[in-house]
Design a protein around this motif. Structure first.
Motif, PDB file in Angstrom:
ATOM      1  N   GLN A  18       0.866  -1.180   0.000  1.00 37.34           N
ATOM      2  CA  GLN A  18       0.000   0.000   0.000  1.00 37.34           C
ATOM      3  C   GLN A  18       0.903   1.231   0.000  1.00 37.34           C
ATOM      4  N   HIS A  19       0.756   2.074  -1.013  1.00 33.78           N
ATOM      5  CA  HIS A  19       1.568   3.290  -1.150  1.00 33.78           C
ATOM      6  C   HIS A  19       0.758   4.506  -0.729  1.00 33.78           C
ATOM      7  N   ASN A  21      -0.407   8.503  -1.361  1.00 32.52           N
ATOM      8  CA  ASN A  21      -0.817   9.200  -2.581  1.00 32.52           C
ATOM      9  C   ASN A  21       0.395   9.724  -3.324  1.00 32.52           C
ATOM     10  N   TYR A  22       0.451   9.447  -4.610  1.00 29.38           N
ATOM     11  CA  TYR A  22       1.562   9.872  -5.475  1.00 29.38           C
ATOM     12  C   TYR A  22       2.913   9.413  -4.929  1.00 29.38           C
ATOM     13  N   ARG A  23       2.889   8.323  -4.152  1.00 34.17           N
ATOM     14  CA  ARG A  23       4.088   7.745  -3.538  1.00 34.17           C
ATOM     15  C   ARG A  23       4.828   8.736  -2.644  1.00 34.17           C
ATOM     16  N   GLU A  24       4.069   9.652  -2.073  1.00 30.87           N
ATOM     17  CA  GLU A  24       4.651  10.600  -1.123  1.00 30.87           C
ATOM     18  C   GLU A  24       4.660   9.972   0.265  1.00 30.87           C
ATOM     19  N   SER A  25       5.360  10.577   1.181  1.00 34.29           N
ATOM     20  CA  SER A  25       5.426  10.081   2.552  1.00 34.29           C
ATOM     21  C   SER A  25       4.035  10.051   3.170  1.00 34.29           C
ATOM     22  N   CYS A  26       3.797   9.009   3.942  1.00 31.13           N
ATOM     23  CA  CYS A  26       2.504   8.904   4.620  1.00 31.13           C
ATOM     24  C   CYS A  26       2.667   8.779   6.131  1.00 31.13           C
ATOM     25  N   LYS A  59       7.113   5.705   3.076  1.00 35.64           N
ATOM     26  CA  LYS A  59       6.232   5.977   1.936  1.00 35.64           C
ATOM     27  C   LYS A  59       5.279   4.847   1.585  1.00 35.64           C
ATOM     28  N   HIS A  60       5.434   3.680   2.208  1.00 32.21           N
ATOM     29  CA  HIS A  60       4.553   2.568   1.877  1.00 32.21           C
ATOM     30  C   HIS A  60       4.579   1.504   2.967  1.00 32.21           C
ATOM     31  N   HIS A  62       4.181  -2.896   3.576  1.00 36.21           N
ATOM     32  CA  HIS A  62       4.125  -4.267   3.065  1.00 36.21           C
ATOM     33  C   HIS A  62       3.384  -5.109   4.093  1.00 36.21           C
TER      34      HIS A  62
END
Length: 84
Positions: A18-19, A21-26, A59-60, A62
């Motif tokens: 799960q990434h 949005n736009y592979r930005e930091s979450c 950023k994602h 697993h």
């Protein structure tokens, strides 16, 4: 054109990524990780899923989990989507 529906088999482990949005930091601080894990835990219990392993990265995420039915993974990920 909509994305094809993913197929998950009951009792078969699946690796899910799960990434943000736009592979930005979450995740920005420790509380963000703790909140995600709390929401994930609630969703896993609600949809009777087994979580075998997880890695929370900036950023994602697993996840290695096994569904008890074909829609379990989709429901868990929908519950966790608002966290990302």
């Amino acid at each position: 054109m909509p994305r094809k529906q993913r197929m998950y088999l009951s009792g078969v482990p699946a690796h899910v990524v799960q990434h943000g949005n736009y592979r930005e930091s979450c995740f920005f601080q420790d509380e963000d990780y703790q909140f995600y894990l709390a929401v994930l835990g609630d969703a896993l219990r609600r949809y009777r899923m087994q979580l075998h392993a997880y890695v929370l990265m900036t950023k994602h995420v697993h996840l290695l989990m096994t569904p008890t039915d074909e829609s379990g993974i989709s429901r868990v990920m929908q519950a966790c989507m608002f966290c990302m």
